[in-house]
Design a protein around this motif. Structure first.
Motif, PDB file in Angstrom:
ATOM      1  N   ILE A 127      40.287  49.256  31.533  1.00 54.77           N
ATOM      2  CA  ILE A 127      39.594  48.058  32.894  1.00 54.77           C
ATOM      3  C   ILE A 127      38.297  47.693  31.974  1.00 54.77           C
ATOM      4  O   ILE A 127      37.812  48.955  32.258  1.00 54.77           O
ATOM      5  CB  ILE A 127      40.158  49.050  34.000  1.00 54.77           C
ATOM      6  N   TYR A 128      37.861  46.794  32.210  1.00 52.20           N
ATOM      7  CA  TYR A 128      36.744  46.591  31.892  1.00 52.20           C
ATOM      8  C   TYR A 128      36.021  44.840  32.673  1.00 52.20           C
ATOM      9  O   TYR A 128      37.065  44.549  33.377  1.00 52.20           O
ATOM     10  CB  TYR A 128      36.180  45.725  29.883  1.00 52.20           C
ATOM     11  N   PRO A 129      35.462  44.524  33.339  1.00 50.73           N
ATOM     12  CA  PRO A 129      34.463  43.270  33.840  1.00 50.73           C
ATOM     13  C   PRO A 129      35.479  42.254  33.343  1.00 50.73           C
ATOM     14  O   PRO A 129      35.222  42.441  31.805  1.00 50.73           O
ATOM     15  CB  PRO A 129      33.058  44.012  33.741  1.00 50.73           C
ATOM     16  N   ASN A 130      35.943  41.660  34.125  1.00 55.20           N
ATOM     17  CA  ASN A 130      36.465  40.097  33.767  1.00 55.20           C
ATOM     18  C   ASN A 130      36.640  39.571  34.681  1.00 55.20           C
ATOM     19  O   ASN A 130      37.278  39.578  36.024  1.00 55.20           O
ATOM     20  CB  ASN A 130      37.857  40.707  32.393  1.00 55.20           C
ATOM     21  N   HIS A 131      37.409  38.278  34.330  1.00 54.31           N
ATOM     22  CA  HIS A 131      37.334  37.442  35.519  1.00 54.31           C
ATOM     23  C   HIS A 131      36.632  37.604  36.855  1.00 54.31           C
ATOM     24  O   HIS A 131      36.993  37.440  38.267  1.00 54.31           O
ATOM     25  CB  HIS A 131      38.865  37.882  35.914  1.00 54.31           C
ATOM     26  N   LEU A 132      35.637  37.970  36.898  1.00 52.45           N
ATOM     27  CA  LEU A 132      34.486  37.426  38.282  1.00 52.45           C
ATOM     28  C   LEU A 132      34.351  36.667  38.810  1.00 52.45           C
ATOM     29  O   LEU A 132      33.912  36.494  40.147  1.00 52.45           O
ATOM     30  CB  LEU A 132      33.043  38.610  37.829  1.00 52.45           C
ATOM     31  N   ASP A 133      34.482  35.616  38.369  1.00 59.37           N
ATOM     32  CA  ASP A 133      34.174  34.112  38.948  1.00 59.37           C
ATOM     33  C   ASP A 133      35.685  33.860  39.866  1.00 59.37           C
ATOM     34  O   ASP A 133      35.868  33.105  40.566  1.00 59.37           O
ATOM     35  CB  ASP A 133      34.206  33.305  37.513  1.00 59.37           C
ATOM     36  N   ARG A 134      36.723  34.993  39.293  1.00 62.91           N
ATOM     37  CA  ARG A 134      37.237  35.080  40.482  1.00 62.91           C
ATOM     38  C   ARG A 134      38.001  36.124  41.386  1.00 62.91           C
ATOM     39  O   ARG A 134      37.715  35.735  42.667  1.00 62.91           O
ATOM     40  CB  ARG A 134      39.073  34.634  39.641  1.00 62.91           C
TER      41      ARG A 134
ATOM     42  N   ILE B  80      34.667  37.974  41.868  1.00 63.04           N
ATOM     43  CA  ILE B  80      33.793  38.170  42.399  1.00 63.04           C
ATOM     44  C   ILE B  80      32.830  39.157  42.231  1.00 63.04           C
ATOM     45  O   ILE B  80      32.370  39.598  41.298  1.00 63.04           O
ATOM     46  CB  ILE B  80      33.709  37.970  44.249  1.00 63.04           C
ATOM     47  N   THR B  81      34.078  40.628  42.520  1.00 64.70           N
ATOM     48  CA  THR B  81      33.321  42.200  41.995  1.00 64.70           C
ATOM     49  C   THR B  81      34.537  42.442  41.202  1.00 64.70           C
ATOM     50  O   THR B  81      35.458  42.718  41.092  1.00 64.70           O
ATOM     51  CB  THR B  81      33.155  43.109  43.822  1.00 64.70           C
ATOM     52  N   ILE B  82      33.842  43.449  40.640  1.00 69.17           N
ATOM     53  CA  ILE B  82      34.349  44.451  39.867  1.00 69.17           C
ATOM     54  C   ILE B  82      35.845  45.381  40.606  1.00 69.17           C
ATOM     55  O   ILE B  82      36.740  46.028  40.100  1.00 69.17           O
ATOM     56  CB  ILE B  82      33.380  45.942  38.507  1.00 69.17           C
ATOM     57  N   GLN B  83      35.070  45.525  41.213  1.00 71.18           N
ATOM     58  CA  GLN B  83      36.654  46.677  42.584  1.00 71.18           C
ATOM     59  C   GLN B  83      37.225  45.568  42.539  1.00 71.18           C
ATOM     60  O   GLN B  83      38.239  46.263  42.303  1.00 71.18           O
ATOM     61  CB  GLN B  83      34.598  46.990  43.294  1.00 71.18           C
ATOM     62  N   HIS B  84      37.104  44.611  43.270  1.00 74.07           N
ATOM     63  CA  HIS B  84      38.562  43.718  43.378  1.00 74.07           C
ATOM     64  C   HIS B  84      39.151  43.240  42.453  1.00 74.07           C
ATOM     65  O   HIS B  84      40.928  43.165  42.348  1.00 74.07           O
ATOM     66  CB  HIS B  84      38.056  42.271  44.268  1.00 74.07           C
ATOM     67  N   TYR B  85      38.552  43.167  41.218  1.00 74.80           N
ATOM     68  CA  TYR B  85      39.384  43.378  39.920  1.00 74.80           C
ATOM     69  C   TYR B  85      40.389  44.320  39.756  1.00 74.80           C
ATOM     70  O   TYR B  85      41.519  44.538  39.332  1.00 74.80           O
ATOM     71  CB  TYR B  85      37.855  42.808  38.583  1.00 74.80           C
ATOM     72  N   ILE B  86      39.172  45.719  39.835  1.00 72.11           N
ATOM     73  CA  ILE B  86      39.792  46.879  39.418  1.00 72.11           C
ATOM     74  C   ILE B  86      41.334  47.305  40.390  1.00 72.11           C
ATOM     75  O   ILE B  86      42.430  47.635  40.258  1.00 72.11           O
ATOM     76  CB  ILE B  86      38.914  48.325  39.143  1.00 72.11           C
ATOM     77  N   GLN B  87      40.691  46.895  41.921  1.00 71.74           N
ATOM     78  CA  GLN B  87      41.872  46.689  42.783  1.00 71.74           C
ATOM     79  C   GLN B  87      43.349  45.746  42.408  1.00 71.74           C
ATOM     80  O   GLN B  87      44.054  46.004  42.853  1.00 71.74           O
ATOM     81  CB  GLN B  87      41.647  46.697  44.050  1.00 71.74           C
ATOM     82  N   ALA B  88      43.263  44.796  41.982  1.00 63.85           N
ATOM     83  CA  ALA B  88      44.213  43.993  41.040  1.00 63.85           C
ATOM     84  C   ALA B  88      45.215  44.624  40.276  1.00 63.85           C
ATOM     85  O   ALA B  88      46.202  44.497  40.582  1.00 63.85           O
ATOM     86  CB  ALA B  88      43.027  41.896  40.958  1.00 63.85           C
ATOM     87  N   LYS B  89      44.356  44.768  39.139  1.00 62.05           N
ATOM     88  CA  LYS B  89      45.027  45.411  38.053  1.00 62.05           C
ATOM     89  C   LYS B  89      45.707  46.954  38.855  1.00 62.05           C
ATOM     90  O   LYS B  89      46.573  47.181  38.162  1.00 62.05           O
ATOM     91  CB  LYS B  89      43.241  46.073  37.007  1.00 62.05           C
ATOM     92  N   LEU B  90      45.319  48.151  39.661  1.00 60.64           N
ATOM     93  CA  LEU B  90      46.109  48.673  40.353  1.00 60.64           C
ATOM     94  C   LEU B  90      47.171  48.783  40.983  1.00 60.64           C
ATOM     95  O   LEU B  90      48.189  49.927  41.507  1.00 60.64           O
ATOM     96  CB  LEU B  90      44.959  49.725  40.487  1.00 60.64           C
ATOM     97  N   ASN B  91      46.936  47.615  41.180  1.00 64.49           N
ATOM     98  CA  ASN B  91      48.575  46.836  42.230  1.00 64.49           C
ATOM     99  C   ASN B  91      49.744  47.413  41.603  1.00 64.49           C
ATOM    100  O   ASN B  91      50.767  47.202  41.417  1.00 64.49           O
ATOM    101  CB  ASN B  91      48.036  45.592  42.479  1.00 64.49           C
TER     102      ASN B  91
END
Length: 416
Positions: free
Chosen positions: A176-183, A185-196
């Motif tokens: 998990i690296y920072p990505n799609h932060l335009d969608r 918004i935060t890296i925490q939200h991106y991590i949560q999506a991946k961990l789903n």
């Protein structure tokens, strides 16, 4: 979730929307399509063949009111609309109707490669279907499950963002690296999506993930059995000569899946594959070699690609959209002795400025045609021209495949 004799709205009529129309209509539902573009004749004919209707996105309130459920394509951000309608998720529909084992793969870098290779290897011993974010949409594969032993799904953060029920038997997170932060918004939200991908798993199910994520995943309290992959092999793998068609780390994940399925590791012996748009060797002209790595839409994937070549001989193409990521740190990570950087597309001038700040020789062009001509003019025998943009394609192209195909077309006759 009861999905029969309902009114279901399908928001977005790309590959996911088309597969959803077929699958949901066959269950006896009445479907309505909404899109922000004008559909072509074939799409209109397809909608009519299922007695479905179409609304433009200007009628979004009517669309919500007309339907019991809304299925939005993964590329659509539904965050601001979640209180206005009852949304259902493609993955939750899939897991309700799929009854064979599921291997699900996500991550910022490497998921397409691992999914492709793993599917190919498994089909040497069984009948494995492959789909999801690559290839065939998952709902189109449900009717094939009678003859299948299992399915391998590549999943994006967008597909995983709103899952409620999906729980694969084996979940794999490459990194998990920072990505799609335009969608997100935060890296925490991106991590949560991946961990789903593993949030609903039971204790009997398995998650395979890199050891660097140990502290990260503890916050989310997932129940599955965890298998941690380090960047070094264990003694048993040390004795195996890993194929060179992808990075060693990818093989560590693949080998662990084979172990979980009680399949011999020897399946990887002498394995060869060329994955299109992923470090794809195109040709050599005048002792200059060309590689298409258009699938590299993130800084992490481009940095991984650069490790395969001598930087002093490498001319690197950078471009695309940053997707909300500050690429200044990425530019600082480029090899100090990188031969040259050619920036192209909407953010080319900004990328060039970042290169200048780091004393990396570079030029900027609005489009790939002019950028490619410049690369040919400065290349010398022995150079590598690496097309690895580190950004999404959407400034100039519909997808990374079309971007990569354009580069390959230019390479076909580079000196014309």
């Amino acid at each position: 979730m009861q999905l029969q004799n309902k009114n279901i709205g399908i928001w977005g009529f790309g590959s996911v929307g088309k597969s959803a129309l077929s699958f949901l209509s066959d269950l006896g539902n009445t479907c309505q399509i909404m899109d922000n573009r004008t559909l072509n004749d074939n799409e209109t004919e397809l909608i009519n063949s299922y007695n479905a209707s179409f609304l433009s996105q200007n009628s979004i309130e009517a669309f919500f009111n007309n339907n019991d459920y809304i299925l939005a394509s993964p590329g659509i951000d539904i965050t601001q609309y979640k209180t206005k309608a009852t949304f259902i998720c493609e993955l939750d529909i899939f897991c309700q109707f799929w009854h064979k084992p599921i291997i699900a793969i996500t991550g910022t870098v490497g998921k397409t490669t691992i999914t492709t290779i793993l599917g190919d290897l498994l089909n040497k011993k069984m009948d494995a279907l492959v789909g999801g974010n690559i290839g065939t949409p998952m709902l189109d594969l449900i009717h094939k499950q009678k003859k299948a032993d299992l399915i391998v799904l590549e999943l994006s953060s967008w597909q995983l963002e709103h899952v409620q029920q999906f729980k694969p038997d084996i979940a794999l997170i490459t990194n998990i690296y920072p990505n799609h932060l335009d969608r997100h918004i935060t890296i925490q939200h991106y991590i949560q999506a991946k961990l789903n991908i593993c949030i609903n798993q039971t204790e009997q199910q398995v998650t395979i993930l890199p050891s660097v994520l140990k502290s990260t995943i503890k916050q989310y309290g997932t129940q599955s059995k965890k298998i941690w992959i380090s960047d070094k092999t264990d003694n048993k793998i040390d004795t195996i000569k890993l194929p060179t068609c992808t990075f060693a780390q990818n093989w560590f994940f693949i080998i662990e899946v084979l172990k979980q399925l009680n399949l011999p590791i020897s399946l990887i012996d002498n394995y060869k594959i060329q994955i299109e748009h992923r470090l794809e060797y195109i040709n050599t002209w005048n002792e200059i070699s060309f590689y298409n790595d258009s699938k590299s839409t993130t800084p992490a994937s481009t940095l991984a690609a650069l490790q395969q070549f001598d930087p002093t001989k490498t001319i690197l193409f950078l471009g695309g959209l940053s997707k909300g990521i500050d690429r200044s740190f990425f530019i600082k990570q480029l090899p100090r002795k990188l031969c040259y950087v050619i920036c192209f597309g909407q953010e080319s001038e900004h990328l060039k400025q970042l290169c200048n700040l780091n004393n990396i020789p570079s030029t900027a062009y609005d489009n790939l045609n002019f950028a490619f001509k410049h690369s040919i003019s400065i290349a010398k025998p022995g150079n590598i021209i690496l097309f690895s943009p580190a950004g999404s394609s959407f400034d100039l192209y519909e997808n990374y495949q079309k971007r990569g195909n354009h580069f390959k077309q230019l390479v076909t006759y580079p000196y014309e």
